[in-house]
Write a protein that holds these residues in place. Sequence first.
Motif, PDB file in Angstrom:
ATOM      1  N   TYR A  24       0.279 -11.565   3.817  1.00 19.20           N
ATOM      2  CA  TYR A  24       0.074 -11.294   2.388  1.00 19.20           C
ATOM      3  C   TYR A  24      -1.220 -10.531   2.155  1.00 19.20           C
ATOM      4  N   VAL A  25      -2.264 -10.871   2.911  1.00 17.26           N
ATOM      5  CA  VAL A  25      -3.522 -10.143   2.779  1.00 17.26           C
ATOM      6  C   VAL A  25      -3.343  -8.717   3.289  1.00 17.26           C
ATOM      7  N   GLN A  26      -2.574  -8.535   4.366  1.00 16.47           N
ATOM      8  CA  GLN A  26      -2.299  -7.192   4.868  1.00 16.47           C
ATOM      9  C   GLN A  26      -1.537  -6.363   3.844  1.00 16.47           C
ATOM     10  N   LEU A  27      -0.695  -7.009   3.084  1.00 15.92           N
ATOM     11  CA  LEU A  27       0.057  -6.306   2.049  1.00 15.92           C
ATOM     12  C   LEU A  27      -0.893  -5.683   1.026  1.00 15.92           C
ATOM     13  N   MET A  28      -2.027  -6.344   0.794  1.00 16.99           N
ATOM     14  CA  MET A  28      -3.014  -5.782  -0.128  1.00 16.99           C
ATOM     15  C   MET A  28      -3.578  -4.464   0.394  1.00 16.99           C
ATOM     16  N   SER A  29      -3.645  -4.304   1.709  1.00 19.75           N
ATOM     17  CA  SER A  29      -4.214  -3.066   2.246  1.00 19.75           C
ATOM     18  C   SER A  29      -3.346  -1.858   1.892  1.00 19.75           C
ATOM     19  N   PHE A  30      -2.066  -2.066   1.704  1.00 24.31           N
ATOM     20  CA  PHE A  30      -1.187  -0.955   1.328  1.00 24.31           C
ATOM     21  C   PHE A  30      -1.395  -0.530  -0.124  1.00 24.31           C
ATOM     22  N   PHE A  31      -1.863  -1.442  -0.958  1.00 22.68           N
ATOM     23  CA  PHE A  31      -2.097  -1.114  -2.359  1.00 22.68           C
ATOM     24  C   PHE A  31      -3.362  -0.290  -2.562  1.00 22.68           C
ATOM     25  N   ARG A  32      -4.191  -0.154  -1.528  1.00 28.48           N
ATOM     26  CA  ARG A  32      -5.432   0.607  -1.668  1.00 28.48           C
ATOM     27  C   ARG A  32      -5.163   2.073  -1.988  1.00 28.48           C
ATOM     28  N   GLY A  33      -4.041   2.591  -1.557  1.00 27.75           N
ATOM     29  CA  GLY A  33      -3.741   3.998  -1.752  1.00 27.75           C
ATOM     30  C   GLY A  33      -3.186   4.355  -3.119  1.00 27.75           C
ATOM     31  N   PHE A  34      -2.885   3.372  -3.952  1.00 25.38           N
ATOM     32  CA  PHE A  34      -2.312   3.647  -5.267  1.00 25.38           C
ATOM     33  C   PHE A  34      -3.391   3.619  -6.338  1.00 25.38           C
ATOM     34  N   GLU A  35      -3.157   4.373  -7.377  1.00 20.64           N
ATOM     35  CA  GLU A  35      -4.142   4.507  -8.453  1.00 20.64           C
ATOM     36  C   GLU A  35      -4.373   3.179  -9.170  1.00 20.64           C
TER      37      GLU A  35
END
Length: 142
Positions: A98-109
């Motif tokens: 779940y924490v890794q999933l947050m890393s994918f959100f870094r690229g969105f505005e």
Amino acid sequence: ALRDELEVSDPSPSARMLMYLWVYTTVFSLYGSVLEIMQARVVPLRIYALGAWNVLDQLSILMQLAINVLFWFRPFNVHDTCYQIAHNLLGVQLTMCYVQLMSFFRGFEVGGPLVRMIAKIFADIMPFLAVLLIILVGFAMG
């Protein structure tokens, strides 16, 4: 061979699904480790090792491989030590995913600033968590 290891002559659909999931998670973890090794070869090792997301990726991959190895000890008895270890590893590994999933959100505005804010808040409360851990361990030991 896998059928003999699980000691089932005609596996039920749930046992067959379990075998497929084991193969999938093993292949996916090995693929992820190859990708991490390739990334470590491109980026200087010191920079790669200091990246929190890279460390989280490596820990997640190693933990999943450990869980897959524990699968062969068949920890299906709740009172077995191997079951307890696998159960705890699965809980930590799921949290890490779940924490890794947050890393994918870094690229969105929209998600990028939120992830940075959560990371900053977590960094700010680390001294408090360290003091809390010391107090909890002290009371647990005493």
